[in-house]
Design a protein around this motif. Structure first.
Motif, PDB file in Angstrom:
ATOM      1  N   LYS A 219       0.836  -1.204   0.000  1.00 29.50           N
ATOM      2  CA  LYS A 219       0.000   0.000   0.000  1.00 29.50           C
ATOM      3  C   LYS A 219       0.873   1.257   0.000  1.00 29.50           C
ATOM      4  N   ALA A 223       0.809   4.052  -2.902  1.00 31.68           N
ATOM      5  CA  ALA A 223       0.550   5.460  -2.590  1.00 31.68           C
ATOM      6  C   ALA A 223       1.633   6.352  -3.191  1.00 31.68           C
ATOM      7  N   HIS A 227       1.167   9.139  -6.196  1.00 25.95           N
ATOM      8  CA  HIS A 227       1.645  10.518  -6.036  1.00 25.95           C
ATOM      9  C   HIS A 227       2.545  10.914  -7.211  1.00 25.95           C
TER      10      HIS A 227
END
Length: 237
Positions: A219, A223, A227
């Protein structure tokens, strides 16, 4: 005919033993670090003498070079295949495919990752031009395609360092520039920075530094990847 069969059998046995030597070397590195790769230790694990190993690799450095070549080529093949399978009209999907292929390969081949991106093998002297330079540069070419799709590669933010072609390895440029003739030096720098972001998290995971920090490294990686994709202002499919 009998001679042909005998020759084929010898070649097959030699190939099998060569592969076993390589896999044993990587296993030794996984358990004892890069300095555990010695022909004597490999021979002991395989029930062979060190002199017998010399019949397959003239020196320990020759073995290490062969390992690095195999590892880099396998990694380059993995990320190339992921990039090729991604929709060409969706650069965001391309970077996600490339990044996940890079992480998946590293998790499946931690010893290989450590060999090419971790601590150097003590005393190892690479051949002139380096070990597996072509495959190592191929790893960067796919992500250069993603940088080429980003407006930031042409117009980097004000205040960022100005790059010139002299800032980069000629061998890398020989692969990147023909593939992306409109990519400026800033775009090559952007590609290397993207790689650095993704590589950093993967290295922390491979070396076990994230275990005490998070139970969900996947995760965390996703993430960071999301981004990066947003920061590139990539065109949408």
């Amino acid at each position: 005919m009998a001679e042909t069969r005998g020759t084929g059998r010898r070649e097959r046995l030699r190939a099998e033993t060569t592969a076993e030597i390589k896999s044993t070397a990587l296993a030794l590195m996984g358990s004892g670090g890069p300095d555990a790769i010695t022909l004597r230790a490999i021979g002991r694990e395989m029930g062979m003498t060190a002199n017998a190993i010399y019949g397959y690799f003239a020196t320990r450095d020759d073995l290490v070079t062969a390992l690095i070549t195999d590892v880099y080529t396998a990694l380059a093949d993995a990320v190339d295949a992921a990039w090729a399978a991604a929709p060409k009209t969706d650069p965001a999907a391309g970077i996600q495919a490339w990044a996940h292929a890079f992480r998946d390969w590293a998790l499946a081949n931690p010893e290989g990752f450590r060999l090419v991106y971790g601590d150097p093998v003590p005393g190892y002297r690479a051949p002139e031009g380096g070990a597996a330079p072509d495959a190592a540069r191929r790893v960067c070419v796919g992500i250069a395609a993603l940088a080429a799709a980003s407006p930031r590669s042409v117009q980097p933010p004000t205040g960022e360092a100005a790059f010139t072609w002299d800032d980069f390895d000629p061998g890398l440029l020989a692969k990147v520039r023909p593939a992306f003739p409109d990519l400026p030096p800033a775009g090559v720098a952007l590609a290397l920075r993207l790689w650095g972001h993704l590589h950093g998290l993967v290295a922390l995971e491979i070396y076990g530094h994230l275990r005490a920090q998070t139970l969900a490294p996947d995760k965390l990686f996703q993430a960071e990847l999301a981004h990066l994709v947003r920061s590139l202002d990539l065109p949408r499919a």
